[in-house]
Design a protein around this motif. Structure first.
Motif, short mmCIF file in Angstrom:
data_model
loop_
_atom_site.label_atom_id
_atom_site.label_comp_id
_atom_site.label_asym_id
_atom_site.label_seq_id
_atom_site.Cartn_x
_atom_site.Cartn_y
_atom_site.Cartn_z
N ARG A 87 0.82 -1.20 0.00
CA ARG A 87 0.00 0.00 0.00
C ARG A 87 0.87 1.27 0.00
O ARG A 87 0.41 2.35 -0.30
CB ARG A 87 -0.90 0.05 1.23
CG ARG A 87 -1.87 -1.07 1.35
CD ARG A 87 -2.94 -0.98 0.28
NE ARG A 87 -3.64 -2.26 0.20
CZ ARG A 87 -4.84 -2.47 0.68
NH1 ARG A 87 -5.51 -1.49 1.19
NH2 ARG A 87 -5.37 -3.66 0.62
N GLN A 100 -1.46 11.23 5.76
CA GLN A 100 -0.69 10.05 5.44
C GLN A 100 0.37 9.77 6.50
O GLN A 100 0.62 10.58 7.39
CB GLN A 100 -0.03 10.17 4.06
CG GLN A 100 0.62 11.52 3.83
CD GLN A 100 1.14 11.66 2.43
OE1 GLN A 100 1.33 10.69 1.71
NE2 GLN A 100 1.42 12.88 2.03
N ILE A 102 2.01 6.09 3.00
CA ILE A 102 0.72 5.39 2.84
C ILE A 102 -0.38 6.33 3.31
O ILE A 102 -0.27 6.94 4.38
CB ILE A 102 0.68 4.06 3.61
CG1 ILE A 102 -0.70 3.41 3.50
CG2 ILE A 102 1.05 4.25 5.08
CD1 ILE A 102 -0.79 2.00 4.04
N SER A 149 -6.18 6.87 4.83
CA SER A 149 -7.47 6.26 4.48
C SER A 149 -7.34 4.78 4.13
O SER A 149 -8.29 4.05 4.15
CB SER A 149 -8.09 7.01 3.32
OG SER A 149 -7.18 6.99 2.23
N GLN A 150 -6.10 4.40 3.82
CA GLN A 150 -5.91 3.01 3.46
C GLN A 150 -5.56 2.13 4.65
O GLN A 150 -5.43 0.93 4.54
CB GLN A 150 -4.81 2.89 2.40
CG GLN A 150 -5.19 3.59 1.12
CD GLN A 150 -4.61 2.91 -0.08
OE1 GLN A 150 -3.86 1.95 0.06
NE2 GLN A 150 -4.94 3.41 -1.25
N ILE A 199 -6.56 0.23 7.46
CA ILE A 199 -7.80 -0.30 8.02
C ILE A 199 -7.61 -0.59 9.50
O ILE A 199 -8.47 -0.34 10.34
CB ILE A 199 -8.21 -1.59 7.27
CG1 ILE A 199 -8.55 -1.26 5.81
CG2 ILE A 199 -9.39 -2.27 7.95
CD1 ILE A 199 -8.82 -2.46 4.96
N ARG A 221 -9.89 4.88 -8.25
CA ARG A 221 -9.11 4.76 -7.01
C ARG A 221 -9.85 5.36 -5.85
O ARG A 221 -9.83 4.83 -4.74
CB ARG A 221 -7.76 5.47 -7.16
CG ARG A 221 -6.75 4.71 -7.91
CD ARG A 221 -5.36 5.01 -7.39
NE ARG A 221 -4.38 4.53 -8.36
CZ ARG A 221 -3.71 5.30 -9.22
NH1 ARG A 221 -3.89 6.60 -9.19
NH2 ARG A 221 -2.86 4.76 -10.07
N ARG A 264 -11.04 3.60 -2.47
CA ARG A 264 -10.71 4.10 -1.13
C ARG A 264 -11.97 4.23 -0.29
O ARG A 264 -11.98 3.87 0.88
CB ARG A 264 -10.03 5.46 -1.24
CG ARG A 264 -8.52 5.39 -1.17
CD ARG A 264 -7.97 6.73 -0.85
NE ARG A 264 -8.38 7.65 -1.92
CZ ARG A 264 -7.56 8.31 -2.70
NH1 ARG A 264 -6.28 8.20 -2.53
NH2 ARG A 264 -8.00 9.10 -3.65
N GLU A 285 -13.06 0.97 0.80
CA GLU A 285 -12.20 0.47 1.86
C GLU A 285 -12.57 1.11 3.18
O GLU A 285 -12.50 0.49 4.25
CB GLU A 285 -10.74 0.74 1.52
CG GLU A 285 -10.20 -0.28 0.54
CD GLU A 285 -8.83 0.08 0.01
OE1 GLU A 285 -8.21 -0.77 -0.64
OE2 GLU A 285 -8.39 1.22 0.25
N THR A 286 -12.95 2.38 3.10
CA THR A 286 -13.40 3.03 4.33
C THR A 286 -14.60 2.31 4.90
O THR A 286 -14.68 2.02 6.08
CB THR A 286 -13.80 4.49 4.04
OG1 THR A 286 -12.80 5.08 3.25
CG2 THR A 286 -13.98 5.26 5.34
N LYS A 289 -13.64 -0.80 6.36
CA LYS A 289 -13.02 -0.55 7.66
C LYS A 289 -14.08 -0.37 8.73
O LYS A 289 -14.00 -0.93 9.81
CB LYS A 289 -12.14 0.70 7.57
CG LYS A 289 -11.26 0.89 8.77
CD LYS A 289 -10.19 1.92 8.50
CE LYS A 289 -10.78 3.28 8.28
NZ LYS A 289 -10.24 4.30 9.18
#
Lengths: 174, 356
Positions: free
Chosen positions: B3, B46, B61, B64-65, B67, B148, B152, B155-156, B159
């Protein structure tokens, strides 16, 4: 004279106890009437449950239908309620069939007695039921238990008196 | 580790440095990455790691990525200050929960000159072709970054679902009782937003009466034609099969079907649910006349002398179940009587009534 079967006897549903209450009432009435007239015709006064199931009345072999034991007992119960049947035992294996009730018999006997001007005479039971004089009468061959009941009914009415004699019972009519 | 992306380590305009930590080693799983001693920078957007030896080497990274993260006991030869590490961890947790990167998004990963988007300058020749190629590339880049962003976002959501499922798991562990209504609603909305299509289902219309009402309306429309075809009456089992076959997915449960059918009358639908004495349930048209059916049944039986349920079914093209119900009803009303023997159950006209 052969026995005449009613139309229901050839109607298969007659041998199935109907669930519809109104229909059942009519069905049972027809059964009572058939049973009584059959007994009258063959002069049957007592019935045993075992023989009854094989009797042609309840077992119509021609159309392959027979009334179940449960249903037979229901028919008999109807008869008992109407006063035409009496159980001889608690287990309901034997019963008396009164296709004529005692009062009705009494009336017939008294009619014969008064018609023949035999009032104030004493009869033995045997004479009444089995004597030559009474041969043509309907009450000829009446079984003793039934005869006694009939005379007792007359006694209640004050038309007769049952008396005990040396060799059995007798009756005097008034 | 995949990531992490190469980064220039510079913060954006909207980004704020939160904390930095020296002497941080990077490990790829169990293996030590070739990134030994460095400095970790936590910003609002980040997590950056810069190699101290080689300042050019810098990876990052986006928060937001991330988790999930957890603390592990440090390996042999710790050269890190445990207090600071703790602080870093705390700030990281904080940043993750605050999600400040959401409110102040970073610019596109690949900077594009804005003026290339406005207007299309006409050009011919090689230059024109080149320009067209460049435009197409930019278009593609834009789409990719859209995708992307979508990823994201998902992925949120994922999470959040992980958090939720962890909370549920913990509650179960601690036996703290049921999932709250709130959590259930959140969970369902996640499912919805992830694109689970919904015809009238419990999710979109809630559970209970409202759902059944809607369903009843839907059924009222679907069932009219089939009912007409079948002479105005269908067993509920037939309805169940028909409806679920039509739906394909999101099948109805038997309970839902029954409850919906019970509402027909209150909704003034032209159908109603009817329950026979035997317990058999049918859906029939309001216009269906039972008296007509019964008197025609009587005619049929009289005509043939007697009929079994099977014979009657064959005669009318009805199912055996429904034809039996009709015969039983006629018997109940005194038009027919039964003959029950080893040969089976037959129905006759009720001569006990009609004959002397």
């Amino acid at each position: 004279m052969s026995f005449e079967w009613p139309w229901q006897y050839n109607f298969p549903p007659f041998f199935t106890l109907q669930p519809n209450v109104d229909t059942r009432q009519k069905q049972l009435a027809a059964w009572c009437s058939l049973a009584l007239s059959y007994c009258r015709h063959h002069k049957l006064y007592t019935l045993g449950i075992m023989e009854v199931q094989e009797c042609p009345v309840f077992n119509h072999k021609n159309i392959d239908r027979k009334l179940s034991t449960e249903a037979i007992l229901i028919v008999f119960e109807e008869l008992r309620k109407k006063g035409n049947l009496e159980w001889l035992d608690k287990n309901k294996t034997q019963c008396l069939v009164m296709w004529r009730r005692p009062e009705e018999w009494g009336k017939l006997i008294y009619q014969w007695v008064s018609k023949n001007g035999m009032v104030n005479t004493v009869f033995t039971l045997y004479e009444l039921a089995n004597g030559d004089d009474t041969e043509s009468e309907e009450f000829h061959g009446l079984e003793e238990w039934m005869l006694i009941r009939s005379l007792q009914a007359l006694q209640t009415d004050g038309k007769a008196e049952v008396i005990t004699m040396d060799d059995g019972k007798g009756v005097k009519f008034f | 580790m995949d990531r992490f992306t190469w980064s220039n380590g510079l913060l954006e305009m909207n980004e704020t440095l939160v904390i930095q930590q020296r002497g941080v080693k990077l490990y790829d799983g169990e293996d030590k990455a070739k990134l030994d001693v460095g400095i970790a920078l936590l910003s609002t957007h980040q997590l950056i790691w810069r190699d101290l030896k080689n300042h050019e080497c810098c990876i990052a990274i986006p928060l937001s990525q991330i988790i999930y993260f957890e603390e592990q006991a440090a390996g042999i030869g710790k050269s890190q200050d445990p207090i600071l590490l703790n602080f870093l961890k705390e700030r990281l947790t904080e940043e993750l929960s605050q999600k400040r990167w959401e409110s102040t998004p970073m610019s596109q990963p690949i900077p594009t000159a804005t003026n290339s988007q406005t207007g299309r300058t006409r050009a011919v020749g090689i230059v024109g072709i080149e320009r067209k190629i460049e435009e197409r590339r930019k278009e593609t880049e834009k789409n990719i970054s859209e995708v992307r962003r979508e990823i994201r976002w998902r992925e949120t959501r994922a999470k959040e679902m992980v958090e939720l499922s962890r909370s549920i798991a913990n509650k179960i562990k601690d036996k703290q009782g049921d999932i709250t209504e709130d959590e259930t609603i959140r969970f369902k909305s996640y499912l919805l937003s992830m694109g689970i299509a919904n015809p009238v289902t419990r999710e979109t219309h809630g559970s209970g009466t409202h759902y059944h009402l809607q369903l009843a309306k839907q059924l009222g429309d679907i069932l009219l034609a089939p009912l007409e075809e079948r002479g105005g009456m269908m067993a509920l089992t037939e309805v169940y099969c028909l409806v679920n076959r039509a739906r394909g997915m999101e099948l109805l449960s038997p309970e839902d079907l029954v409850n919906a059918c019970k509402m027909f009358e209150s909704l003034k639908q032209p159908l109603r649910l009817r329950i026979f004495d035997s317990g058999v349930m049918v859906v029939q048209l309001q216009s269906h006349s039972e008296e007509e059916m019964i008197s025609s049944a009587l005619d049929n039986v009289t005509d043939k002398g007697s009929l079994t349920a099977e014979e009657f079914a064959k005669l009318l093209g009805l199912s055996v179940l429904l034809s039996k119900e009709r015969l039983l009803l006629a018997e109940k009303m005194g038009h027919l009587c039964r003959d029950d023997s080893v040969e089976g159950l037959r129905f006759y006209p009720n001569l006990f009534n009609s004959q002397a």
